[in-house]
Enzyme design. Structure first.
Site, PDB file in Angstrom:
ATOM      1  CB  SER A  95      13.888  28.711   6.520  1.00  0.00           C
ATOM      2  OG  SER A  95      13.877  30.032   7.012  1.00  0.00           O
ATOM      3  CG  ASP A 129      14.930  32.179  13.062  1.00  0.00           C
ATOM      4  OD1 ASP A 129      15.236  33.384  12.920  1.00  0.00           O
ATOM      5  OD2 ASP A 129      14.369  31.520  12.176  1.00  0.00           O
ATOM      6  CB  SER A 166       6.033  29.529   2.900  1.00  0.00           C
ATOM      7  OG  SER A 166       6.205  30.916   2.688  1.00  0.00           O
ATOM      8  CB  VAL A 207       2.367  26.240   7.374  1.00  0.00           C
ATOM      9  CG1 VAL A 207       1.337  25.846   8.435  1.00  0.00           C
ATOM     10  CG2 VAL A 207       3.766  26.269   7.979  1.00  0.00           C
ATOM     11  N   GLY A 257       9.997  24.829   4.491  1.00  0.00           N
ATOM     12  CA  GLY A 257       8.797  24.177   3.982  1.00  0.00           C
ATOM     13  C   GLY A 257       7.575  25.073   3.960  1.00  0.00           C
TER      14      GLY A 257
END
Length: 221
Positions: A6, A119, A4, A10, A8
């Site tokens: 930020s 990020d 998971s 997976v 959603g």
């Protein structure tokens, strides 16, 4: 579910030809999810590099958005660094650093428009079956326009940790010298003033030199 982020969750999926894939489903209730999806679609559909996660296709409707990505069987780097069930030796770590630096060098200067990930952290570095690293999650990436400064672009920071090496190791000095070189390079990359920071082209070259010296020193001891 295999992870998971930020914006959603997976999931692991299997296509009709039995290809295993990762499906990143965006939670559209989260602020910024729509923009993140659009950015990832724009960026990841255009860039191709062996150390970037490959987007196979995307799905977009009014109330559902997802990316179908190449599956990375060994998960993310964060799991390997901080889990008791995994171990990475120094050479594996250097190889991963070189993989990541190769991806960033391509994004910064090998692509038609400079691109900043913004990020980069262990959870966004994924490992394939051969432990080759692939950078993913471009949800807040920034394409630089004319006049934008790469070194002054705001990014997110993640605190990391490196366990001490053991002095009873036969190759303690060799490993300590290698780690010292890596840490010096890391400090050069995070200098206070942008003009003092090492660019990715030189970082990649220096990491390869560090790996070469480490292997040579191991062979001589």
């Amino acid at each position: 579910m295999i992870g998971s982020g930020s914006f959603g969750t997976v999931y692991k999926g299997i296509l009709f030809d039995e290809t295993e894939v990762a499906i990143k489903v965006f939670n559209l209730q989260i602020e910024g999810a729509f923009k993140s999806f659009d950015v990832e679609c724009e960026v990841m559909s255009k860039i191709i590099h062996r150390n970037l996660v490959k987007v196979i296709t995307c799905c977009s409707t009014t109330d559902f958005k997802a990316l179908v990505l190449e599956l990375m069987p060994n998960g993310n780097l964060e799991k390997c660094l901080y889990s008791n069930n995994h171990f990475l030796d120094i050479l594996q770590r250097i190889n991963i650093m070189i993989d990541v630096a190769s991806a960033l060098e391509y994004l910064h200067s090998g692509y038609s428009t400079p691109l900043i990930h913004c990020d980069l952290k262990p959870s966004n570095v994924l490992l394939d079956k051969d432990m080759i690293a692939h950078v993913g999650d471009f949800g807040i990436a920034k394409l630089l326009g004319e006049g934008d400064s790469m070194k002054q672009t705001m990014t997110l920071a993640t605190i990391g940790y490196m366990a001490p090496v053991q002095e009873d190791d036969k190759y303690f000095v060799v490993k300590a010298n290698c780690i010292s070189s890596i840490m010096k390079l890391a400090l050069d990359c995070s200098a206070e003033f942008p003009e003092d920071r090492t660019d990715m082209e030189n970082v990649l070259s220096m990491l390869k030199n560090i790996r070469r010296k480490y292997l040579n020193d191991l062979a001589e001891n």
